[in-house]
Design a protein around this motif. Structure first.
Motif, PDB file in Angstrom:
ATOM      1  N   GLY A  69      -4.276  13.187  -2.592  1.00  0.00           N
ATOM      2  CA  GLY A  69      -4.064  12.861  -1.455  1.00  0.00           C
ATOM      3  C   GLY A  69      -3.225  13.030  -0.089  1.00  0.00           C
ATOM      4  O   GLY A  69      -4.490  12.852   0.639  1.00  0.00           O
ATOM      5  N   SER A 118       1.527   5.605   1.509  1.00  0.00           N
ATOM      6  CA  SER A 118       0.940   7.002   2.223  1.00  0.00           C
ATOM      7  C   SER A 118       1.452   7.797   1.898  1.00  0.00           C
ATOM      8  O   SER A 118       2.135   7.505   1.382  1.00  0.00           O
ATOM      9  CB  SER A 118       0.746   5.434   3.445  1.00  0.00           C
ATOM     10  OG  SER A 118       2.545   5.632   3.726  1.00  0.00           O
ATOM     11  N   ARG A 145      -6.363  15.920   1.190  1.00  0.00           N
ATOM     12  CA  ARG A 145      -6.212  15.417   1.635  1.00  0.00           C
ATOM     13  C   ARG A 145      -6.422  14.999   3.295  1.00  0.00           C
ATOM     14  O   ARG A 145      -6.659  15.704   3.884  1.00  0.00           O
ATOM     15  CB  ARG A 145      -7.606  14.676   1.325  1.00  0.00           C
ATOM     16  CG  ARG A 145      -8.138  13.625   1.796  1.00  0.00           C
ATOM     17  CD  ARG A 145      -8.919  12.031   1.228  1.00  0.00           C
ATOM     18  NE  ARG A 145      -7.973  11.822   1.037  1.00  0.00           N
ATOM     19  CZ  ARG A 145      -7.718  10.614   1.748  1.00  0.00           C
ATOM     20  NH1 ARG A 145      -8.637  10.690   3.168  1.00  0.00           N
ATOM     21  NH2 ARG A 145      -6.830   9.512   1.367  1.00  0.00           N
ATOM     22  N   GLU A 146      -5.442  13.867   3.023  1.00  0.00           N
ATOM     23  CA  GLU A 146      -5.487  13.634   4.319  1.00  0.00           C
ATOM     24  C   GLU A 146      -4.533  14.924   5.853  1.00  0.00           C
ATOM     25  O   GLU A 146      -5.055  14.121   6.418  1.00  0.00           O
ATOM     26  CB  GLU A 146      -3.579  12.912   4.803  1.00  0.00           C
ATOM     27  CG  GLU A 146      -3.854  11.031   3.659  1.00  0.00           C
ATOM     28  CD  GLU A 146      -4.712  10.337   5.096  1.00  0.00           C
ATOM     29  OE1 GLU A 146      -5.128  10.463   5.815  1.00  0.00           O
ATOM     30  OE2 GLU A 146      -5.579   9.421   4.477  1.00  0.00           O
ATOM     31  N   SER A 201       0.760  -1.443  -0.088  1.00  0.00           N
ATOM     32  CA  SER A 201      -0.287   0.019   0.367  1.00  0.00           C
ATOM     33  C   SER A 201       0.691   0.834   0.211  1.00  0.00           C
ATOM     34  O   SER A 201       2.255   0.680   0.402  1.00  0.00           O
ATOM     35  CB  SER A 201      -0.743   0.034   1.587  1.00  0.00           C
ATOM     36  OG  SER A 201      -0.281   0.098   2.375  1.00  0.00           O
ATOM     37  N   LEU A 230      -3.549   6.348   0.320  1.00  0.00           N
ATOM     38  CA  LEU A 230      -3.863   7.214  -0.789  1.00  0.00           C
ATOM     39  C   LEU A 230      -4.611   5.811  -1.045  1.00  0.00           C
ATOM     40  O   LEU A 230      -4.913   4.643  -0.863  1.00  0.00           O
ATOM     41  CB  LEU A 230      -2.578   6.961  -1.932  1.00  0.00           C
ATOM     42  CG  LEU A 230      -1.508   8.144  -1.936  1.00  0.00           C
ATOM     43  CD1 LEU A 230      -1.108   7.793  -3.195  1.00  0.00           C
ATOM     44  CD2 LEU A 230      -2.567   9.668  -1.911  1.00  0.00           C
ATOM     45  N   GLU A 231      -5.946   6.905  -1.623  1.00  0.00           N
ATOM     46  CA  GLU A 231      -7.684   5.680  -1.805  1.00  0.00           C
ATOM     47  C   GLU A 231      -6.934   5.266  -3.238  1.00  0.00           C
ATOM     48  O   GLU A 231      -6.217   6.184  -4.378  1.00  0.00           O
ATOM     49  CB  GLU A 231      -8.650   6.170  -2.368  1.00  0.00           C
ATOM     50  CG  GLU A 231      -9.006   7.066  -1.247  1.00  0.00           C
ATOM     51  CD  GLU A 231      -9.681   8.040  -1.050  1.00  0.00           C
ATOM     52  OE1 GLU A 231     -10.504   8.364  -1.752  1.00  0.00           O
ATOM     53  OE2 GLU A 231      -9.972   8.519   0.917  1.00  0.00           O
ATOM     54  N   ARG A 232      -7.297   3.951  -4.311  1.00  0.00           N
ATOM     55  CA  ARG A 232      -6.910   3.918  -5.695  1.00  0.00           C
ATOM     56  C   ARG A 232      -6.790   4.184  -6.469  1.00  0.00           C
ATOM     57  O   ARG A 232      -5.874   4.707  -7.672  1.00  0.00           O
ATOM     58  CB  ARG A 232      -7.514   2.619  -5.400  1.00  0.00           C
ATOM     59  CG  ARG A 232      -7.454   2.076  -6.795  1.00  0.00           C
ATOM     60  CD  ARG A 232      -7.853  -0.135  -7.062  1.00  0.00           C
ATOM     61  NE  ARG A 232      -7.418  -0.954  -6.348  1.00  0.00           N
ATOM     62  CZ  ARG A 232      -6.733  -0.934  -6.100  1.00  0.00           C
ATOM     63  NH1 ARG A 232      -5.640  -0.888  -7.502  1.00  0.00           N
ATOM     64  NH2 ARG A 232      -6.016  -2.334  -5.814  1.00  0.00           N
ATOM     65  N   ASP A 233      -8.114   5.183  -5.744  1.00  0.00           N
ATOM     66  CA  ASP A 233      -8.185   6.001  -7.449  1.00  0.00           C
ATOM     67  C   ASP A 233      -7.146   8.386  -7.300  1.00  0.00           C
ATOM     68  O   ASP A 233      -8.581   8.772  -8.323  1.00  0.00           O
ATOM     69  CB  ASP A 233      -9.593   6.277  -7.936  1.00  0.00           C
ATOM     70  CG  ASP A 233     -10.369   7.247  -7.131  1.00  0.00           C
ATOM     71  OD1 ASP A 233      -9.461   6.900  -5.580  1.00  0.00           O
ATOM     72  OD2 ASP A 233     -12.466   7.713  -6.898  1.00  0.00           O
ATOM     73  N   GLU A 234      -7.149   7.680  -6.339  1.00  0.00           N
ATOM     74  CA  GLU A 234      -6.280   9.493  -5.635  1.00  0.00           C
ATOM     75  C   GLU A 234      -5.130   9.490  -6.379  1.00  0.00           C
ATOM     76  O   GLU A 234      -3.829   8.689  -6.051  1.00  0.00           O
ATOM     77  CB  GLU A 234      -6.180   9.699  -4.185  1.00  0.00           C
ATOM     78  CG  GLU A 234      -6.436  10.636  -4.075  1.00  0.00           C
ATOM     79  CD  GLU A 234      -7.095  10.559  -2.116  1.00  0.00           C
ATOM     80  OE1 GLU A 234      -7.259  11.052  -1.943  1.00  0.00           O
ATOM     81  OE2 GLU A 234      -6.255   9.445  -1.667  1.00  0.00           O
TER      82      GLU A 234
END
Length: 149
Positions: free
Chosen positions: A49, A10, A52-53, A8, A40-44
């Motif tokens: 990201g 981040s 947003r975070e 993943s 991170l979201e998959r589509d971001e």
């Protein structure tokens, strides 16, 4: 897909103030002091990201200044991209993820955060030209002698 070999990604934003201090958040779930960030979201895309975070965890709007490091938690397969940022708006606001905030100098970062998370902030606070590339086990750094390209 082999789920054992999945990673993943981040992102984290190390917000530096005009006194050279970094903003640390105290996570509500485990009490640890870290830079704001998350997965991170998959589509971001990466920058969206990051923005947003940081906004979700601090209430601040930031502008990324530089990629300062790439870090991998070896046991968990998490790759973290860390950026030096500057605040451009908003105000610090406690929320479901953050229970406290602290502007910290380098010595305070070392005292408050575990080695694996302190180094991210310290790398962002320094003025290295190339991003740091480091591995850790979730708490301690691994292969410290091979820190930079």
């Amino acid at each position: 897909m082999d789920h054992e070999n999945m990673h993943s990604v981040s992102v984290a934003g190390v917000i530096i103030d005009d006194q050279g201090r970094a903003l640390l958040i105290q996570r509500r779930d485990n009490g640890h002091w870290e830079a704001p960030g998350g997965i991170l979201e998959r589509d971001e895309d990466i920058v969206s990201g990051l923005l947003r975070e940081v906004r979700e965890e601090t209430g601040l709007e930031v502008e990324p200044v530089a990629l300062t490091g790439v870090y991998k938690n070896m046991p968990r397969g998490i790759v973290a991209l860390v950026f030096r940022c500057r605040a451009v708006g908003g105000q610090l606001t406690e929320n479901d993820e953050s229970r406290a905030f602290r502007w910290a100098n380098a010595d305070q970062v070392r005292e408050l955060a575990s080695e694996a998370f302190a180094v991210r902030v310290l790398d962002a606070m320094s003025m290295h030209h190339a991003p740091a590339i480091r591995q850790h086990d979730g708490t301690h750094l691994l292969n410290v002698t091979h820190s930079y390209l």
